[in-house]
Motif scaffolding. Structure first.
Motif, PDB file in Angstrom:
ATOM      1  N   TYR A 128      11.403 -24.410 -11.608  1.00 26.74           N
ATOM      2  CA  TYR A 128      11.603 -23.218 -12.449  1.00 26.74           C
ATOM      3  C   TYR A 128      11.046 -21.987 -11.756  1.00 26.74           C
ATOM      4  O   TYR A 128      11.679 -20.918 -11.733  1.00 26.74           O
ATOM      5  N   ILE A 129       9.848 -22.104 -11.198  1.00 25.03           N
ATOM      6  CA  ILE A 129       9.219 -20.959 -10.530  1.00 25.03           C
ATOM      7  C   ILE A 129      10.067 -20.511  -9.340  1.00 25.03           C
ATOM      8  O   ILE A 129      10.278 -19.313  -9.125  1.00 25.03           O
ATOM      9  N   ARG A 130      10.575 -21.454  -8.571  1.00 30.22           N
ATOM     10  CA  ARG A 130      11.414 -21.107  -7.410  1.00 30.22           C
ATOM     11  C   ARG A 130      12.654 -20.313  -7.843  1.00 30.22           C
ATOM     12  O   ARG A 130      13.109 -19.420  -7.138  1.00 30.22           O
ATOM     13  N   GLU A 131      13.186 -20.664  -9.001  1.00 25.33           N
ATOM     14  CA  GLU A 131      14.409 -20.029  -9.474  1.00 25.33           C
ATOM     15  C   GLU A 131      14.164 -18.669 -10.116  1.00 25.33           C
ATOM     16  O   GLU A 131      15.112 -17.988 -10.508  1.00 25.33           O
ATOM     17  N   HIS A 132      12.878 -18.252 -10.237  1.00 21.56           N
ATOM     18  CA  HIS A 132      12.551 -16.992 -10.906  1.00 21.56           C
ATOM     19  C   HIS A 132      11.683 -16.139  -9.979  1.00 21.56           C
ATOM     20  O   HIS A 132      10.448 -16.161 -10.050  1.00 21.56           O
TER      21      HIS A 132
END
Length: 391
Positions: A128-132
């Motif tokens: 999730y963090i990578r995608e944001h």
């Protein structure tokens, strides 16, 4: 020294059989945990000792009051073990244990519910963090991340450092107060901090010293070692009845933190969590205590802000008159609310923002992406390295 951890009051001396029976009813619901180092800070001849009140159960915790999730954290869970409430900051719940169980804990639901929110597999949260890319800050919390063994903690730090846009890693911990030997006796922990806190990618230790007596010689040594390893140390504490709810003791805490290079960050209004009734102070009384404490502090000690960690954001109490109480959103789930100023008619019985119902006036710094006071309607922008962000 390696402190011995204790999870039963039967192993703590000084209680009568009747008192043990009363406290057992509390620990059946809200668990007890501490260690011999921290318990040694208690003056057992003083029934009102603040360290005792902080860690030893009290029957008043069973008074019906509050909610298990007063800030509605469940609304912001985006992946198992990950919360994303504010644009730039994500929370990873990496631990379901603590060095001690604070009696006023706002997340005690983690220790009493069968359905745990902590997920030992953080791969979903990392994805999730990578995608944001807007997430520049990640807070490791729980529970207490420093309860994890260093190998595991280092692995988490390494995986976060693989994500380019994560600039700051925060570690929320009370271990410098509860068990400074966790830091002093583990050079590998300090090596991990040193390795992953470099240049514009800092590690912040979000410590929690609640009372100046927690700032022992060994606690200050642990703080100094973390600082030497490159960590920035901040402190946040709730304002808690019977622990730091006096201007003198709160001023002494803020002052001593600044003396050892720890930045006072937030003083929180105690959240209306189930079990927290004996520790809560009304908002307006808390604000008066906070301001009277700051009045006797140096400028460096005055950095703390008095806030409520509300479901809608970090709401700062910024002023008070005989008739009105003034609030401002320091941070908000709705970006349009950031900086929003609110005037409410005072309520001496209020323990939380929701208790204020008579809104007198309000104003916003900006609305719908347009800067206030800009007759041409030009959008205010803050430049980042990656891209301009429209405010």
């Amino acid at each position: 020294m390696n402190p011995t951890y204790i999870s039963s009051l039967d192993k703590v001396s000084g209680f009568s059989p009747e008192e043990r029976a009363r406290l057992a009813r509390v620990t059946d619901l809200f668990a007890f945990r501490s260690n011999d180092y921290y318990l040694s800070l208690i003056d057992w001849n003083d029934p009102m000792d603040p360290i005792r009140r902080l860690i030893i159960p009290t029957p008043e915790e069973l008074e019906p009051w509050g909610r298990l999730d007063p800030s509605s954290e469940h609304l912001y869970t985006r992946a198992p073990g990950l919360q994303h409430k504010y644009r730039e900051t994500a929370l990873l719940l990496v631990s379901d244990h603590c060095g001690g169980f604070c009696r006023y804990c706002f997340r005690k639901r983690l220790f009493i519910d069968d359905a745990r929110e902590v997920n030992k597999d953080i791969s979903g949260g990392l994805a999730y963090i990578r995608e944001h890319p807007e997430i520049t800050n990640v807070l490791l919390t729980g529970g207490d991340p420093l309860v994890l063994d260093t190998v595991r903690l280092r692995e988490i730090l390494a995986r976060l450092r693989e994500i380019e846009h994560v600039r700051i890693i925060r570690i929320g911990t009370k271990m410098p107060a509860y068990d400074p030997y966790r830091i002093i006796n583990d050079p590998a922990l300090l090596d991990a901090i040193r390795e992953y806190s470099l240049g514009e990618k800092s590690i912040y230790i979000m410590a929690q010293f609640n009372h100046p007596r927690e700032l022992t010689e060994v606690a200050c040594r642990a703080v100094a070692l973390l600082q030497d390893a490159g960590a920035v140390i901040m402190n946040q504490t709730p304002l808690i009845r019977g622990i730091n709810d006096g201007p003198v003791v709160l001023s002494r805490l803020l002052g001593r933190l600044s003396f050892i290079g720890v930045n006072p960050y937030y003083v929180f209004q105690c959240r209306p969590t189930t079990g927290n009734r004996p520790f809560a102070v009304p908002v307006e009384e808390s604000y008066r205590i906070f301001e009277r404490a700051r009045a006797t502090c140096s400028g460096l000690s005055k950095q703390a802000r008095f806030v409520m960690s509300h479901a809608t954001g970090k709401i700062e109490v910024v002023g008070m008159t005989d008739e009105y109480t003034y609030f401002k959103y320091n941070q908000a789930t709705d970006p349009d609310d950031i900086g929003r100023f609110m005037v409410y008619r005072g309520n001496p019985e209020a323990y939380w923002f929701d208790d204020y119902t008579d809104l007198v006036d309000e104003g916003r710094i900006w609305k719908s992406g347009r800067a206030d006071g800009d007759p041409g309607g030009r959008e205010a922008q803050v430049e980042t390295e990656e891209s301009p962000v429209v405010l």
